[in-house]
Enzyme design. Structure first.
Site, PDB file in Angstrom:
ATOM      1  N   GLU A   1      -5.668   3.029   8.443  1.00 50.91           N
ATOM      2  CA  GLU A   1      -5.792   2.913   6.978  1.00 50.91           C
ATOM      3  C   GLU A   1      -7.246   2.667   6.559  1.00 50.91           C
ATOM      4  OE1 GLU A   1      -2.905   0.205   5.322  1.00 50.91           O
ATOM      5  OE2 GLU A   1      -1.359   1.733   5.413  1.00 50.91           O
TER       6      GLU A   1
ATOM      7  N   GLU B   1       3.918   5.108   8.354  1.00 48.25           N
ATOM      8  CA  GLU B   1       4.435   3.749   8.140  1.00 48.25           C
ATOM      9  C   GLU B   1       5.233   3.715   6.848  1.00 48.25           C
ATOM     10  OE1 GLU B   1       1.511   0.671   7.734  1.00 48.25           O
ATOM     11  OE2 GLU B   1       0.324   1.400   9.404  1.00 48.25           O
TER      12      GLU B   1
ATOM     13  N   TRP C   1       3.597  -8.821   1.385  1.00 44.55           N
ATOM     14  CA  TRP C   1       2.348  -8.919   0.621  1.00 44.55           C
ATOM     15  C   TRP C   1       2.518  -8.703  -0.876  1.00 44.55           C
ATOM     16  CZ3 TRP C   1       2.031  -4.038  -1.286  1.00 44.55           C
ATOM     17  CH2 TRP C   1       2.543  -3.001  -0.500  1.00 44.55           C
TER      18      TRP C   1
ATOM     19  N   LYS D   1       4.490 -12.075   9.748  1.00 46.73           N
ATOM     20  CA  LYS D   1       5.782 -12.443  10.346  1.00 46.73           C
ATOM     21  C   LYS D   1       6.949 -12.316   9.378  1.00 46.73           C
ATOM     22  CE  LYS D   1       4.606 -17.361  10.008  1.00 46.73           C
ATOM     23  NZ  LYS D   1       3.213 -17.080   9.573  1.00 46.73           N
TER      24      LYS D   1
HETATM   25  C1  GLA Z   1      -0.505  -1.424   6.342  1.00 46.44           C
HETATM   26  C2  GLA Z   1      -1.063  -1.575   7.744  1.00 46.44           C
HETATM   27  C3  GLA Z   1      -0.095  -2.190   8.689  1.00 46.44           C
HETATM   28  C4  GLA Z   1       0.673  -3.309   8.039  1.00 46.44           C
HETATM   29  C5  GLA Z   1       1.350  -2.796   6.790  1.00 46.44           C
HETATM   30  C6  GLA Z   1       2.204  -3.843   6.113  1.00 46.44           C
HETATM   31  O1  GLA Z   1       0.151  -0.262   6.149  1.00 46.44           O
HETATM   32  O2  GLA Z   1      -1.505  -0.353   8.271  1.00 46.44           O
HETATM   33  O3  GLA Z   1      -0.829  -2.671   9.807  1.00 46.44           O
HETATM   34  O4  GLA Z   1      -0.214  -4.337   7.700  1.00 46.44           O
HETATM   35  O5  GLA Z   1       0.360  -2.409   5.894  1.00 46.44           O
HETATM   36  O6  GLA Z   1       2.885  -3.333   5.007  1.00 46.44           O
END
Ligand code: GLA
Length: 671
Positions: free
Chosen positions: A160, A318, A326, A367
């Site tokens: 990312e 993902e 978050w 976590k």
């Molecule tokens: C991003 C990151 C991951 C993780 C996710 C959590 O996509 O690439 O490592 O932190 O967020 O939603």
């Protein structure tokens, strides 16, 4: 159309059978007995593809020059033995503590001069020569070690890029910015002209005096701001290219990518530009749990990702099985939402479905982020849905490689997004995505597929083209859009489009300079509305945000403003051009107004829904090269819904009986 990418490696799709399934695998968090248990669970879930080693640098190189690859060797061997393919990471997304201690100059600096410290992740600037040297070093070691490993299918470069921080303001960033400007403009005179520095005494005598747009008493030069956005996007992909050069040298046959974050939330990175350097497009997407229409935002992200991929299949690298950690309040996904979300991405072109992460962490920052294996283990809804998804994806193997069919296009440009939202504009309420998302939503609800197309790219084959808030546009792109109308498409241009060129200079002589001729109109002055204000239209409709003084110059008025001081001034116009028509929308109609305009545009362009279904059913069709087609029908409601289609539902293996159960999905291989 497929994107022309850099020559070289084989396709990742050749390495994986059917639709790929898996997620981020971070086994370094777990003892060996859990890692062994993982293999059994992966088999149960049908996992075929994992991203490994994304944040592993500090464990692979615990101190400078001291390496420990043993644990990763074992993980790779075990995955290979279990038939699982790996997107192996360069491990560069979190520099180890020893590197920061030795070279604190790699740390990111914000606009106000704050240095962002370690203890989290992504604490480096992509313009740091030292960081690039170390990152290329660990990348080379990993590539050399695993170049012939049977599990290796794809390089996952960093992670990312631009997440958390996408603009960097340190000394080294400033000098990289200056070098970039010098390459772009060659002479300081050309830069002064582009930035309009004759105003406010901003003229530069040489490149040496130029700084990133930091903190200043008032608004900064818009040319400087725009170029810094371009530079910042470029700096990240340039760092990517440096790592890929190493990978190409060691493993010319292995494709490489990095995971994008294309959605309504990521503005800073020009993914249409980046796409040229990625061997396959990979995207990460997370729902905003509080958004009641989050499945429509998902569709927006997936459609945009497919546009960035030039229509080719892409990897959903993902998403989440349930809650994230978050957002302010992290609600779990509702029953069946995991399947609906996953198959909505597949419907819109993804040939791989992956999650962050495989096993939910017991410690650390994430976590409370859901995973494929939850804290509570196998006796959970999430695990059952994860296993169910695995078997559903197996049944969807015939869909692999097919492409989404679409006759409607939305023109999308990150540069226009940046330029339109730089300060000192007629209205702070004009946001690049607002009108675009209103139209995308309407087409989504009607079951009409839409492609996102970069302004200079071919618009051939599209009968309906929407150009929303395309504030800045090059001559070539404006000509491309006008040509689509002349060739027979119905083109809609919305307000605050075609106002400036690529240097943010007004196209003089009446707005919207770039599209005046094809639209057959001329706009004299803008009349943005007060905050929350509404405006009545001649057909009884209501609009918000914007109005303007439009004059007809060949077009006909379809609708007009009906309030002082613009009574009778056109708010919607149509200009017949060549074999098509160019429409102009001079305000932001409410939902009813958008719907009636979409009705007109569809009637004129002949664009129709992919199928007929009850309200609340998402419909998308993918078609394979041999002509066979797959209709995805995703029921977002809590009651059964009718869908008119005939064929075999791949998910059940039986003839489709015309109903999709509440919250369920059908993927119909059509007769
Ligand atoms: C991003 C990151 C991951 C993780 C996710 C959590 O996509 O690439 O490592 O932190 O967020 O939603």
């Amino acid at each position: 159309m497929s994107l022309q990418r850099n020559s070289g490696p084989a396709s990742v799709w050749d390495h994986i059978e059917g639709i790929a399934y898996g997620g981020d695998y971070n086994p370094e968090q777990w003892p060996v007995n859990i890692r062994l248990e993982d293999l059994g669970l992966m088999k149960e879930a049908g996992v075929s593809f994992l991203s490994v080693g994304i944040f592993s640098w500090a464990l692979l190189e615990p101190s400078e020059g001291q390496y420990d690859f043993g644990w990763l060797d074992e993980v790779m061997d075990n995955l290979a033995a279990n038939g699982i393919k790996v997107a192996l990471a360069t491990a560069t997304a979190a520099p180890p503590a020893w590197l920061v201690r030795k070279h604190p100059e790699i740390l990111p600096v914000t606009a106000d001069g704050t240095v962002l410290g370690p203890g989290s992740r992504r604490h480096y600037t992509p313009s740091s020569a030292v960081y690039r040297r170390y990152a290329a070093g660990i990348t080379r070691l990993i590539a050399e070690r695993y170049k012939n490993h049977p599990a290796l299918a794809l390089w996952h470069v960093d992670n990312e890029l631009g997440c958390h921080v996408s603009e960097f303001f340190g000394e080294e960033d400033a000098s990289a910015f200056r070098a970039w400007l010098e390459r772009r403009y060659s002479t300081i005179e050309a830069l002064n002209a582009a930035w309009g520095t004759a105003f406010w005494s901003q003229n530069y005598g040489s490149f040496a005096g130029i700084l990133p747009p930091g903190v200043a008493p008032s608004t900064l030069n818009p040319g400087q701001q725009l170029d810094f956005q371009r530079f910042s996007s470029w700096a990240l992909i340039d760092y990517y290219r440096e790592l890929v050069a190493v990978l190409r040298e060691v493993t010319p046959g292995i494709p490489a990518t990095t995971n994008l974050m294309a959605s309504s939330a990521t503005k800073a990175l020009d993914y249409f530009d980046w796409a040229k350097d990625l061997d396959v497009i990979a995207n990460d997407h997370y729902l905003v749990a509080a958004d009641p229409e989050r499945h429509i935002e998902l569709a927006f992200s997936a459609d945009l990702t497919r546009g960035i991929a030039g229509g080719d299949p892409w990897i959903l690298m993902e998403h989440s099985t349930s809650a994230v950690n978050w957002q302010p309040r992290n609600r779990p996904k509702m029953p069946g939402e995991l399947l609906r979300n996953s198959l909505a991405h597949v419907a819109r072109g993804a040939d791989a479905v992956m999650f962050f992460q495989w096993r939910q962490s017991s410690s650390g920052s994430e976590k409370f982020h859901s995973a494929m294996v939850p804290h509570a283990g196998r006796e959970t809804r999430v695990w059952h849905e994860v296993v169910g998804l695995g078997s559903s994806l197996k049944r969807l193997a015939p869909v692999k490689g097919s492409r989404v069919e679409s006759r409607a296009a939305i023109v999308f440009d990150y540069e226009a997004w940046w330029a339109s939202e730089i300060d000192s504009k007629p209205s702070a309420d004009v946001k690049y995505l607002d009108v675009m998302r209103a139209f995308h939503r309407s087409l989504f609800l009607r079951g009409i597929a839409v492609d996102f197309v970069h302004p200079p790219a071919s618009l051939e084959g599209y009968d309906l083209v929407l150009v929303c808030t395309l504030y800045s546009v090059t001559d070539a792109a404006a000509a491309n859009i006008a040509a689509a109308a002349r060739a027979g498409a119905t083109v809609l241009v919305t307000y605050f489009s075609g106002i400036v060129d690529e240097n943010d200079h007004i196209r003089l002589g009446g707005y919207p300079g770039a599209f005046r001729e094809v639209l057959g109109i001329r706009v004299e002055e803008f009349h943005p509305l007060p905050a929350g204000g509404e405006l009545k239209l001649s057909d009884g409709g209501v609009s918000t945000t914007w109005s303007e003084h439009v004059h007809l110059a060949g077009a006909e008025a379809v609708q007009a403003f009906s309030e002082y001081p613009l009574e009778g001034v056109p708010s919607l116009t149509r200009h017949a051009v060549g074999a098509g028509a160019a429409w102009y929308l001079a305000t932001f109609p409410d939902r009813d107004g958008i719907e009636s305009l979409v009705d007109r545009l569809l009637a004129e362009s002949g664009v129709v829904p992919v199928a007929t279904a009850d309200a609340g059913v998402e419909l998308v069709r993918r078609r394979a090269a041999d002509g066979s087609s797959f209709l995805f029908a995703i029921n977002h409601t809590r009651s059964a819904a009718a869908v008119e289609a005939a064929g075999v539902d791949l998910l059940t293996g039986t003839a489709f009986a015309g109903t999709v159960e509440a919250g369920a999905v059908a993927v119909i291989a059509e007769d």
